[in-house]
Enzyme design. Structure first.
Site, PDB file in Angstrom:
ATOM      1  N   ASP A 128      -2.836   5.823  -5.776  1.00 56.53           N
ATOM      2  CA  ASP A 128      -3.597   6.429  -6.871  1.00 56.53           C
ATOM      3  C   ASP A 128      -2.650   7.285  -7.711  1.00 56.53           C
ATOM      4  OD1 ASP A 128      -5.343   7.870  -8.520  1.00 56.53           O
ATOM      5  OD2 ASP A 128      -6.920   7.835  -7.007  1.00 56.53           O
ATOM      6  N   ASP A 143       1.775   0.661 -11.318  1.00 57.20           N
ATOM      7  CA  ASP A 143       1.635   0.195 -12.702  1.00 57.20           C
ATOM      8  C   ASP A 143       1.664   1.367 -13.665  1.00 57.20           C
ATOM      9  OD1 ASP A 143      -0.935   1.121 -11.735  1.00 57.20           O
ATOM     10  OD2 ASP A 143      -1.773   0.331 -13.595  1.00 57.20           O
ATOM     11  N   THR A 172      -0.436  -7.758  -3.427  1.00 57.23           N
ATOM     12  CA  THR A 172      -1.627  -7.009  -3.071  1.00 57.23           C
ATOM     13  C   THR A 172      -2.738  -7.357  -4.064  1.00 57.23           C
ATOM     14  OG1 THR A 172      -1.207  -5.101  -4.491  1.00 57.23           O
ATOM     15  CG2 THR A 172      -0.129  -5.110  -2.328  1.00 57.23           C
ATOM     16  N   GLU A 196      -1.973  -5.665  -7.337  1.00 57.96           N
ATOM     17  CA  GLU A 196      -0.939  -6.316  -8.128  1.00 57.96           C
ATOM     18  C   GLU A 196      -1.484  -7.566  -8.813  1.00 57.96           C
ATOM     19  OE1 GLU A 196       3.706  -7.783  -7.905  1.00 57.96           O
ATOM     20  OE2 GLU A 196       2.709  -7.060  -6.086  1.00 57.96           O
TER      21      GLU A 196
END
Length: 210
Positions: free
Chosen positions: A118, A154, A185, A188
């Site tokens: 997170d 990201d 994942t 992803e």
């Protein structure tokens, strides 16, 4: 649940019961040989979610031990269902920072993975982010010599902050970025489908200069 093929069945030999670890103490280091029933290089997935990534990687690398750490009950149950099919995966329901600092033996891990934590993008929430200078010191203690810490996000701001913290820690060298040959994942997959950039960082533990 039946094994999917003969290879999976073979890996289950000697492993019975839940893959979820129930530590007898919250202050004693884990007995990894007892937990896995063997000595093998340890890989640790920090925040393993539903277990898709760690179980896919464990199937690729049956000679390694894999420990998934996850604090959410629903996710750890989902991960347990997958891990029951893979004999070299164990799971621990706990906060990452506590497990790394207090439960993993020094020098026990060959590789850590922290994939899409997170980012807590609002400045007032940054203190909740996983990667801090203190956390990296704990990771360093738990890593074996030349061990690796692989991080993906990201979120560019978070990536830049992690890199800044890492470069300030003399225990690590920042390896050149490259495409990691790892299972995707779920996060992803979602980010790639949205066209989002994925930022990877590989930290390698180095010997102190004497």
């Amino acid at each position: 649940m039946p094994a999917r093929d003969g290879e999976s069945a073979h890996r289950l030999e000697g492993f019975r019961g839940s893959p979820i670890i129930e530590p007898g103490s919250l202050v004693d280091r884990l007995d990894l040989e007892k937990i896995f029933g063997r000595n093998a290089p340890l890989h640790v997935d920090l925040g393993c979610g539903d277990g898709s990534f760690i179980c896919a990687l464990a199937e690729r690398l049956p000679e390694k031990n894999f420990l998934g750490i996850e604090r959410l009950r629903g996710r750890i149950r989902s991960a347990a269902r997958k891990a029951a099919m893979v004999g070299n995966v164990r799971l621990l329901r706990m906060e990452n920072s506590y497990a790394v600092r207090y439960l993993l033996p020094a020098g026990s891990a060959e590789t850590f993975y922290l994939l899409f934590p997170d980012p807590w993008p609002k400045r007032r929430h940054w203190r909740r982010r996983s990667v801090t200078a203190e956390f990296l010191r704990a990771i360093s203690q738990a890593l074996a010599e030349n061990g690796r810490f692989l991080i993906a996000t990201d979120h560019l701001n978070y990536f830049q902050k992690i890199e800044e913290i890492a470069r300030a820690n003399p225990d690590f060298t920042v390896a050149p970025p490259g495409a990691a040959d790892l299972p995707l994942t779920k996060f992803e997959q979602q980010f790639r489908a949205q066209g989002a950039a994925i930022h990877w960082l590989e930290l390698r533990k180095v010997s102190p200069v004497r």
